[in-house]
Design a protein around this motif. Sequence first.
Motif, PDB file in Angstrom:
ATOM      1  N   PHE A  71      10.831   0.882  -1.849  1.00 62.69           N
ATOM      2  CA  PHE A  71      11.356   2.223  -1.568  1.00 62.69           C
ATOM      3  C   PHE A  71      11.527   2.954  -2.902  1.00 62.69           C
ATOM      4  O   PHE A  71      12.342   2.558  -3.726  1.00 62.69           O
ATOM      5  N   HIS A  72      10.723   3.998  -3.093  1.00 66.90           N
ATOM      6  CA  HIS A  72      10.710   4.731  -4.363  1.00 66.90           C
ATOM      7  C   HIS A  72      11.388   6.090  -4.185  1.00 66.90           C
ATOM      8  O   HIS A  72      11.098   6.797  -3.216  1.00 66.90           O
ATOM      9  N   VAL A  73      12.246   6.435  -5.117  1.00 58.02           N
ATOM     10  CA  VAL A  73      12.966   7.702  -5.002  1.00 58.02           C
ATOM     11  C   VAL A  73      12.823   8.572  -6.246  1.00 58.02           C
ATOM     12  O   VAL A  73      12.736   8.084  -7.376  1.00 58.02           O
ATOM     13  N   VAL A  88      13.915   4.091  -8.728  1.00 58.09           N
ATOM     14  CA  VAL A  88      13.722   5.445  -9.248  1.00 58.09           C
ATOM     15  C   VAL A  88      12.376   5.528  -9.969  1.00 58.09           C
ATOM     16  O   VAL A  88      12.110   4.750 -10.889  1.00 58.09           O
ATOM     17  N   GLU A  89      11.568   6.482  -9.533  1.00 54.48           N
ATOM     18  CA  GLU A  89      10.233   6.633 -10.135  1.00 54.48           C
ATOM     19  C   GLU A  89      10.019   8.108 -10.428  1.00 54.48           C
ATOM     20  O   GLU A  89       9.647   8.883  -9.560  1.00 54.48           O
ATOM     21  N   ILE A  90      10.268   8.485 -11.658  1.00 53.32           N
ATOM     22  CA  ILE A  90      10.185   9.894 -12.057  1.00 53.32           C
ATOM     23  C   ILE A  90       9.203  10.047 -13.206  1.00 53.32           C
ATOM     24  O   ILE A  90       9.421   9.516 -14.296  1.00 53.32           O
ATOM     25  N   LEU A  98       0.857  -1.193   0.000  1.00 57.41           N
ATOM     26  CA  LEU A  98       0.000   0.000   0.000  1.00 57.41           C
ATOM     27  C   LEU A  98       0.891   1.240   0.000  1.00 57.41           C
ATOM     28  O   LEU A  98       1.705   1.425   0.909  1.00 57.41           O
ATOM     29  N   GLU A  99       0.713   2.066  -1.013  1.00 58.22           N
ATOM     30  CA  GLU A  99       1.559   3.252  -1.165  1.00 58.22           C
ATOM     31  C   GLU A  99       0.745   4.495  -0.837  1.00 58.22           C
ATOM     32  O   GLU A  99      -0.127   4.881  -1.615  1.00 58.22           O
ATOM     33  N   PRO A 100       1.041   5.131   0.315  1.00 54.89           N
ATOM     34  CA  PRO A 100       0.348   6.394   0.570  1.00 54.89           C
ATOM     35  C   PRO A 100       0.800   7.428  -0.444  1.00 54.89           C
ATOM     36  O   PRO A 100       1.997   7.528  -0.738  1.00 54.89           O
ATOM     37  N   VAL A 135       7.180   2.932   0.436  1.00 50.57           N
ATOM     38  CA  VAL A 135       7.565   4.272   0.872  1.00 50.57           C
ATOM     39  C   VAL A 135       8.141   5.009  -0.333  1.00 50.57           C
ATOM     40  O   VAL A 135       9.199   4.640  -0.850  1.00 50.57           O
ATOM     41  N   ASP A 136       7.410   6.026  -0.788  1.00 54.30           N
ATOM     42  CA  ASP A 136       7.847   6.827  -1.934  1.00 54.30           C
ATOM     43  C   ASP A 136       8.163   8.223  -1.415  1.00 54.30           C
ATOM     44  O   ASP A 136       7.281   8.925  -0.914  1.00 54.30           O
ATOM     45  N   VAL A 137       9.425   8.622  -1.532  1.00 52.89           N
ATOM     46  CA  VAL A 137       9.845   9.888  -0.921  1.00 52.89           C
ATOM     47  C   VAL A 137       9.044  11.075  -1.456  1.00 52.89           C
ATOM     48  O   VAL A 137       8.819  12.046  -0.737  1.00 52.89           O
TER      49      VAL A 137
HETATM   50 ZN    ZN Z   1       5.872   5.300  -5.974  1.00 58.64          ZN
END
Ligand code: ZN
Length: 277
Positions: A205-207, A249-251, A144-146, A179-181
């Motif tokens: 962990f998404h950055v 990495v998610e841009i 689950l990604e807030p 957790v996506d920063v």
């Molecule tokens: Zn994300």
Amino acid sequence: MRDFSRGPEHLAINQWTTRPWSLEQAIEGYARHGVRGIAVWRDKLAELGIARAVGMLKVHDMTVTGLCRAGLFPAADDAGRRAAIEENKRAIDEAVAIGARCVIIVGGGLPAGSKDIAGAHAQVRDGLAEILPYARAAKMPLALEPLHPMFAADRAVVNTLTHANDLCDALGAGLGVAVDVYHVWWDPNLEREIKRAGRARLLAFHVCDWLVPTTDLMLDRGMMGDGVIDIRKIRGWMEETGYAGFSEVEIFSARNWWQRPMDEVVRVCIERHRTVV
Ligand code: ZN
């Protein structure tokens, strides 16, 4: 001092970072640069076909850090809610087929015309409760990604890691968090909630980075190092808690990174992963 000198073997790229590329091009492109992790999007997977995707992932020794995405539970009526449940089960099946580590779950926003955010919260909880037995049977974790609160109306009414952890507490095994920063960097409770999640629940962990100013809330994410997020500090909290997975990495960057040669984007991702993640 913690050793931050991790190589590209700890780097994954979410394929929307290189959105102009097909899944085939992304797998080959990342592998060409030594990147061995990829988050796959369902529409791109459908284009390539599951059998071909599985073959290519194997040939290039690629770990699928997550399948994007499922969830999106709230709907105006029962038929809509049923359809969402079925769609989630299909996503779980696809994730199993390609060996994904988790399915990324985005809660979903308010149904059209609704002002009932408490009702939408309940629909997300009920939807998760309904698909969890299916996910557990398939041994497929749900992450689950807030999402940042600016997306509460149209994409996700779960906006903090606190809320996501509360749902994990309520619903039990099989549910964890991503957790996506970009979405959680601003939260004064972030460190506490990462530690509360604990190793077992930290699934991804998404950055990227938060640009000042951000000109498009959806499609103007920054490259790591170009904004104001202390990514290394957040990664430190993840790792102190026991997270040992990829930094992904998610841009989404319609006007900047998607306009450049995709090989350049991958090269910069690798470089920034080394220097600022
Ligand atoms: Zn994300």
